[in-house]
Design a protein around this motif. Structure first.
Motif, short mmCIF file in Angstrom:
data_model
loop_
_atom_site.label_atom_id
_atom_site.label_comp_id
_atom_site.label_asym_id
_atom_site.label_seq_id
_atom_site.Cartn_x
_atom_site.Cartn_y
_atom_site.Cartn_z
N ASP A 71 24.10 60.06 64.38
CA ASP A 71 24.10 61.30 63.64
C ASP A 71 24.07 62.34 64.86
O ASP A 71 23.17 62.35 65.66
N THR A 78 22.66 55.60 64.65
CA THR A 78 22.52 55.20 63.34
C THR A 78 22.70 53.76 63.24
O THR A 78 21.45 53.03 62.77
N ASP A 152 28.72 65.18 58.17
CA ASP A 152 27.78 64.50 58.52
C ASP A 152 27.94 63.65 59.53
O ASP A 152 27.53 62.48 59.85
N SER A 153 28.76 63.93 60.34
CA SER A 153 29.10 63.23 61.63
C SER A 153 29.97 61.94 61.63
O SER A 153 29.94 60.93 62.21
#
Ligand code: ZN
Length: 293
Positions: A71, A78, A152-153
């Motif tokens: 993230d 993550t 959101d990456s």
């Protein structure tokens, strides 16, 4: 101006010390897939402390390319799809405490793309799409010297495009993904041989490039990059992979598309991600060095 750069992958991890743009110290070790960060962190500490004591290494910034989704906004891992124990591991605080310098994290494909865009095969190519073809498969999009991460990456995750309908199950829960069909981990599991041996067989390569080109076609159709650079261990196969891959990609692309099909291996070899970690640290912590070199 010194930078501590880390490339954390599913097969190996590499540490680098940069003085300006020059890689002056480098150490690579095997990743212990069972123990994840708990086996790796003490090794990172020990290499770093050795460099500090023996070479007077005192970084003023750190950059990390991590082999799995992160993230970017929260600067957290993550998870790693290949190695356990990484979910929510406090990598940034630990590295900042160890080094006494601020640290920044991105996934390894984004970092690799940035490294090639600034220092390697993508220097004169904008926008650039970078694909890492290694233990797993990842993608990074670089435009005007910056990584395009999406909302959101999660942009650039080419490894989990479904390219074989009803294909074998992938670790992500889907099936027939590009990564499932083409990455080093699965090639070895499916065929019982490492990728470099398999790619020595032209008959195998002919079949392999059909799957690989399906993934790259999606990148060309959506992004129309000025160049696609492929890094990671499998890309070291050179012309015996790239020549049939270019032919197959041309065959699969629709004739009406004028999108260029400029496909090149990474120039920085095993160090694309380390150089990308350097560029990332420059962009975040040294605004004056953001200009493309
Ligand atoms: Zn998948």
């Amino acid at each position: 101006m010194e930078t501590f750069a880390l490339d954390i992958g599913g097969t190996k991890f590499t540490l680098g010390a940069f003085e300006g743009d020059r890689l002056i110290l480098r150490e690579s070790r095997a990743t212990d897939r069972e123990s994840g960060p708990h086996a790796m962190w003490p090794q990172i500490e020990s290499v770093f402390c050795g460099w500090r004591e023996r070479c007077g290494f005192r970084p003023d910034a750190c950059g990390i390319g991590f082999g799995g989704p992160i993230d970017f906004t929260a600067q957290t891992v993550t998870l790693s799809t290949h190695v356990g124990g990484w979910a929510q591991y406090p990598l940034i605080p630990k590295l900042e405490a160890l080094s006494g310098a601020p640290a920044i994290l991105d996934n390894d494909a984004n970092a690799g793309g940035l490294g090639e865009a600034y220092y390697g095969a993508g220097r004169d190519a904008d926008p650039l799409f970078y694909m890492t073809l290694s233990t797993g498969i990842g993608g990074g999009i670089v435009e005007e010297g910056r990584v395009y991460r999406g909302a959101d990456s999660f942009a650039g995750e080419i490894g989990h495009l479904n390219i074989v309908p009803d294909g074998p199950s992938c670790l992500c829960g889907s099936n027939g993904c590009l990564e499932r069909m083409c990455c080093g981990l699965w090639l070895e599991r499916d065929y019982g041989k490492p990728a470099r041996e398999l790619l020595a067989d032209p008959a195998f390569v002919r079949q392999y490039v059909v799957y690989l080109a399906r993934g790259l076609k999606a990148a060309l159709m959506i992004l129309n990059p000025a160049r696609i650079v492929i890094g990671g261990g499998i890309a070291k196969a050179g012309d015996r992979l790239f020549t049939p891959l270019r032919e197959e990609l041309n065959r699969q692309m629709p004739a009406w598309s004028r999108a260029r099909r400029d496909l090149e291996p990474a120039q920085l070899g095993d160090d694309s991600v380390l150089y990308g970690a350097l560029a990332l640290a420059d962009q975040r912590f040294r605004a004056s060095r953001v200009a493309k070199v």
